[in-house]
Design a protein around this motif. Structure first.
Motif, PDB file in Angstrom:
ATOM      1  N   MET A 208      88.625  83.856  22.477  1.00  0.00           N
ATOM      2  CA  MET A 208      87.231  83.432  22.622  1.00  0.00           C
ATOM      3  C   MET A 208      86.495  83.533  21.303  1.00  0.00           C
ATOM      4  O   MET A 208      85.679  82.658  20.961  1.00  0.00           O
ATOM      5  N   ARG A 209      86.747  84.569  20.550  1.00  0.00           N
ATOM      6  CA  ARG A 209      86.098  84.724  19.246  1.00  0.00           C
ATOM      7  C   ARG A 209      86.471  83.570  18.323  1.00  0.00           C
ATOM      8  O   ARG A 209      85.603  82.946  17.693  1.00  0.00           O
ATOM      9  N   ALA A 210      87.774  83.261  18.231  1.00  0.00           N
ATOM     10  CA  ALA A 210      88.218  82.176  17.356  1.00  0.00           C
ATOM     11  C   ALA A 210      87.677  80.831  17.819  1.00  0.00           C
ATOM     12  O   ALA A 210      87.256  80.000  16.997  1.00  0.00           O
ATOM     13  N   SER A 211      87.654  80.602  19.131  1.00  0.00           N
ATOM     14  CA  SER A 211      87.157  79.333  19.654  1.00  0.00           C
ATOM     15  C   SER A 211      85.659  79.188  19.412  1.00  0.00           C
ATOM     16  O   SER A 211      85.175  78.110  19.051  1.00  0.00           O
ATOM     17  N   MET A 212      84.903  80.273  19.593  1.00  0.00           N
ATOM     18  CA  MET A 212      83.461  80.226  19.343  1.00  0.00           C
ATOM     19  C   MET A 212      83.169  79.910  17.876  1.00  0.00           C
ATOM     20  O   MET A 212      82.299  79.087  17.558  1.00  0.00           O
ATOM     21  N   LEU A 213      83.887  80.549  16.971  1.00  0.00           N
ATOM     22  CA  LEU A 213      83.668  80.310  15.540  1.00  0.00           C
ATOM     23  C   LEU A 213      83.971  78.862  15.171  1.00  0.00           C
ATOM     24  O   LEU A 213      83.295  78.271  14.327  1.00  0.00           O
ATOM     25  N   GLU A 214      84.980  78.285  15.817  1.00  0.00           N
ATOM     26  CA  GLU A 214      85.319  76.888  15.538  1.00  0.00           C
ATOM     27  C   GLU A 214      84.247  75.937  16.072  1.00  0.00           C
ATOM     28  O   GLU A 214      83.816  75.008  15.374  1.00  0.00           O
ATOM     29  N   VAL A 215      83.802  76.149  17.310  1.00  0.00           N
ATOM     30  CA  VAL A 215      82.823  75.249  17.923  1.00  0.00           C
ATOM     31  C   VAL A 215      81.478  75.349  17.222  1.00  0.00           C
ATOM     32  O   VAL A 215      80.751  74.343  17.097  1.00  0.00           O
ATOM     33  N   LEU A 216      81.126  76.533  16.752  1.00  0.00           N
ATOM     34  CA  LEU A 216      79.827  76.721  16.089  1.00  0.00           C
ATOM     35  C   LEU A 216      79.691  75.888  14.812  1.00  0.00           C
ATOM     36  O   LEU A 216      78.575  75.660  14.341  1.00  0.00           O
ATOM     37  N   THR A 217      80.806  75.431  14.251  1.00  0.00           N
ATOM     38  CA  THR A 217      80.752  74.647  13.018  1.00  0.00           C
ATOM     39  C   THR A 217      80.742  73.135  13.267  1.00  0.00           C
ATOM     40  O   THR A 217      80.676  72.368  12.308  1.00  0.00           O
ATOM     41  N   LEU A 218      80.806  72.704  14.540  1.00  0.00           N
ATOM     42  CA  LEU A 218      80.898  71.282  14.841  1.00  0.00           C
ATOM     43  C   LEU A 218      79.535  70.594  14.715  1.00  0.00           C
ATOM     44  O   LEU A 218      78.480  71.239  14.772  1.00  0.00           O
ATOM     45  N   ASP A 219      79.589  69.277  14.599  1.00  0.00           N
ATOM     46  CA  ASP A 219      78.372  68.507  14.331  1.00  0.00           C
ATOM     47  C   ASP A 219      77.359  68.583  15.464  1.00  0.00           C
ATOM     48  O   ASP A 219      76.156  68.660  15.224  1.00  0.00           O
ATOM     49  N   PHE A 220      77.818  68.538  16.720  1.00  0.00           N
ATOM     50  CA  PHE A 220      76.853  68.507  17.821  1.00  0.00           C
ATOM     51  C   PHE A 220      76.052  69.810  17.909  1.00  0.00           C
ATOM     52  O   PHE A 220      74.932  69.819  18.404  1.00  0.00           O
ATOM     53  N   VAL A 221      76.629  70.915  17.417  1.00  0.00           N
ATOM     54  CA  VAL A 221      75.892  72.180  17.400  1.00  0.00           C
ATOM     55  C   VAL A 221      74.794  72.124  16.340  1.00  0.00           C
ATOM     56  O   VAL A 221      73.644  72.551  16.588  1.00  0.00           O
ATOM     57  N   ARG A 222      75.104  71.578  15.187  1.00  0.00           N
ATOM     58  CA  ARG A 222      74.071  71.438  14.153  1.00  0.00           C
ATOM     59  C   ARG A 222      72.969  70.481  14.611  1.00  0.00           C
ATOM     60  O   ARG A 222      71.786  70.699  14.319  1.00  0.00           O
ATOM     61  N   THR A 223      73.359  69.464  15.348  1.00  0.00           N
ATOM     62  CA  THR A 223      72.351  68.533  15.876  1.00  0.00           C
ATOM     63  C   THR A 223      71.433  69.234  16.875  1.00  0.00           C
ATOM     64  O   THR A 223      70.204  69.028  16.860  1.00  0.00           O
ATOM     65  N   ALA A 224      71.999  70.046  17.748  1.00  0.00           N
ATOM     66  CA  ALA A 224      71.185  70.769  18.724  1.00  0.00           C
ATOM     67  C   ALA A 224      70.217  71.722  18.028  1.00  0.00           C
ATOM     68  O   ALA A 224      69.048  71.852  18.424  1.00  0.00           O
ATOM     69  N   ARG A 225      70.688  72.370  16.985  1.00  0.00           N
ATOM     70  CA  ARG A 225      69.788  73.259  16.239  1.00  0.00           C
ATOM     71  C   ARG A 225      68.708  72.467  15.519  1.00  0.00           C
ATOM     72  O   ARG A 225      67.546  72.910  15.439  1.00  0.00           O
ATOM     73  N   ALA A 226      69.081  71.303  15.002  1.00  0.00           N
ATOM     74  CA  ALA A 226      68.090  70.478  14.296  1.00  0.00           C
ATOM     75  C   ALA A 226      66.999  69.975  15.232  1.00  0.00           C
ATOM     76  O   ALA A 226      65.872  69.709  14.796  1.00  0.00           O
ATOM     77  N   LYS A 227      67.317  69.849  16.521  1.00  0.00           N
ATOM     78  CA  LYS A 227      66.307  69.422  17.494  1.00  0.00           C
ATOM     79  C   LYS A 227      65.333  70.537  17.859  1.00  0.00           C
ATOM     80  O   LYS A 227      64.380  70.302  18.607  1.00  0.00           O
ATOM     81  N   GLY A 228      65.567  71.729  17.359  1.00  0.00           N
ATOM     82  CA  GLY A 228      64.654  72.833  17.604  1.00  0.00           C
ATOM     83  C   GLY A 228      65.021  73.741  18.752  1.00  0.00           C
ATOM     84  O   GLY A 228      64.214  74.595  19.142  1.00  0.00           O
ATOM     85  N   LEU A 229      66.221  73.593  19.331  1.00  0.00           N
ATOM     86  CA  LEU A 229      66.633  74.475  20.419  1.00  0.00           C
ATOM     87  C   LEU A 229      66.862  75.885  19.888  1.00  0.00           C
ATOM     88  O   LEU A 229      67.386  76.069  18.780  1.00  0.00           O
ATOM     89  N   ASP A 230      66.455  76.882  20.680  1.00  0.00           N
ATOM     90  CA  ASP A 230      66.688  78.262  20.250  1.00  0.00           C
ATOM     91  C   ASP A 230      68.181  78.587  20.339  1.00  0.00           C
ATOM     92  O   ASP A 230      68.947  77.925  21.039  1.00  0.00           O
ATOM     93  N   GLU A 231      68.582  79.631  19.623  1.00  0.00           N
ATOM     94  CA  GLU A 231      70.002  79.945  19.471  1.00  0.00           C
ATOM     95  C   GLU A 231      70.666  80.288  20.802  1.00  0.00           C
ATOM     96  O   GLU A 231      71.823  79.928  21.039  1.00  0.00           O
ATOM     97  N   THR A 232      69.953  80.971  21.691  1.00  0.00           N
ATOM     98  CA  THR A 232      70.534  81.323  22.989  1.00  0.00           C
ATOM     99  C   THR A 232      70.870  80.085  23.803  1.00  0.00           C
ATOM    100  O   THR A 232      71.956  79.978  24.387  1.00  0.00           O
TER     101      THR A 232
END
Length: 322
Positions: A208-232
């Motif tokens: 789970m740790r390795a999978s989370m670290l991999e997914v956190l670097t993907l483009d759709f996560v950066r897009t969600a953060r750019a839209k202003g969504l909180d980290e949780t």
């Protein structure tokens, strides 16, 4: 409908696998020295007509003839008769099945949910002290044999602290019913669950740790953060669902491993389950019982993988569409 189509294909593909497993185990057991008649004669102190007993049990026939007869019995859902226990194999197995199912379910649930939680915490605090502590403890759990965990748990919690029973399925002779009996069984399964689950917990949290670290670097996560969504919200709604896919896959792959691990755990804690029954069947050369256990265990593993395929298709709709 696509999910049901996928389920049908998976079930159809499992039938040849089950047949190969049964034939392979049957042929391997024929190479082992001795048979059920030898075990029975040893129990009787050397008396009895071995040739007549083998003829009665059909053990004087060729290996091919015995295999054909066994497969024909399986087609009719007949697992045969246990010569050692003196009752049908299906009865013997279904008397022991609840303990194994309860142990597997509790251990798997314990390992999966805590592995998910600790894996997320470690990934969110990567290269900090929570990550270091969780990774170190996980490595320690993974490197320690399960039987040692079990013995040390008995010494600490059952002998010294006397908080939990040392073994058994439930308290004998107390006549408990209803909720009181359920709680008593739960107390008896605390130590076996911890013993079997800790090793799998270590595996799940690292995956789970390795999978989370991999997914956190993907483009759709950066897009969600750019839209202003909180980290949780980003983690719960976008990251977690995709990061869980390897863990769900691992459940199917390790279902058989957990069944194998139950042999040791059930022996340490004197649980009347399939693992302990398999050990007794090997020692007593009870071929029918052992083949019945392999058959039921293979069905359990196939069923778990079937459920995993459905959950996987639900988490990732692209799987069902292929």
């Amino acid at each position: 409908m696509r999910i049901f189509s996928l389920a049908g294909r998976r079930l159809a593909a499992s039938i040849p696998s089950l047949l190969i497993i049964l034939v392979g185990v049957f042929l391997l057991l024929q190479l082992a020295p001795g048979d059920a008649v030898d075990a029975l004669i040893a129990q009787m102190g050397g008396g009895g007509d071995a040739a007549a007993m083998r003829a009665e049990l059909g053990l004087d026939q060729s290996v091919a003839a015995q295999l054909v007869q066994y497969l024909w019995r399986l087609v009719r859902f007949d697992l045969g008769f246990s010569t050692i226990y003196g009752k049908p194999v299906a009865t013997v197995i279904f008397e022991r099945l609840p303990a194994t199912l309860l142990l597997m379910t509790s251990s798997l649930s314990f390992a999966f949910f805590l592995g998910l939680l600790f894996g997320v915490i470690a990934a969110r605090r990567v290269n900090r002290w929570p990550d270091t502590i969780i990774s170190t403890i996980g490595l320690l759990f993974y490197a320690t044999p399960s039987f040692w965990f079990g013995l040390m748990a008995i010494v600490l919690f059952a002998v010294h602290l006397q908080w939990l029973p040392a073994g058994g399925y439930e308290s004998v002779g107390e006549g408990l019913t209803g909720l009181a009996r359920a709680l008593d069984i739960a107390r008896h399964f605390v130590l076996p669950t911890l013993t079997l689950g800790l090793i799998f917990l270590a595996i799940y949290l690292r995956i789970m740790r390795a999978s989370m670290l991999e997914v956190l670097t993907l483009d759709f996560v950066r897009t969600a953060r750019a839209k202003g969504l909180d980290e949780t919200r980003v983690v719960v709604r976008h990251v977690l669902r995709n990061a869980m896919l390897p863990m769900v896959t691992l459940i199917g792959l390790q279902a058989g491993t957990m069944l194998g691990g139950s042999v040791v755990v059930e022996s340490v804690f004197s649980l009347p389950g399939l693992g302990r029954l398999a050990y007794e069947a090997v020692v007593q050369r009870d071929l029918n019982t052992l083949l019945g256990i392999v058959f039921i265990s293979a069905l359990l593993v196939i069923f778990v993988n079937f459920l995993v395929d459905l959950v996987y298709a639900r988490l990732d709709p692209r799987i069902a569409g292929r």
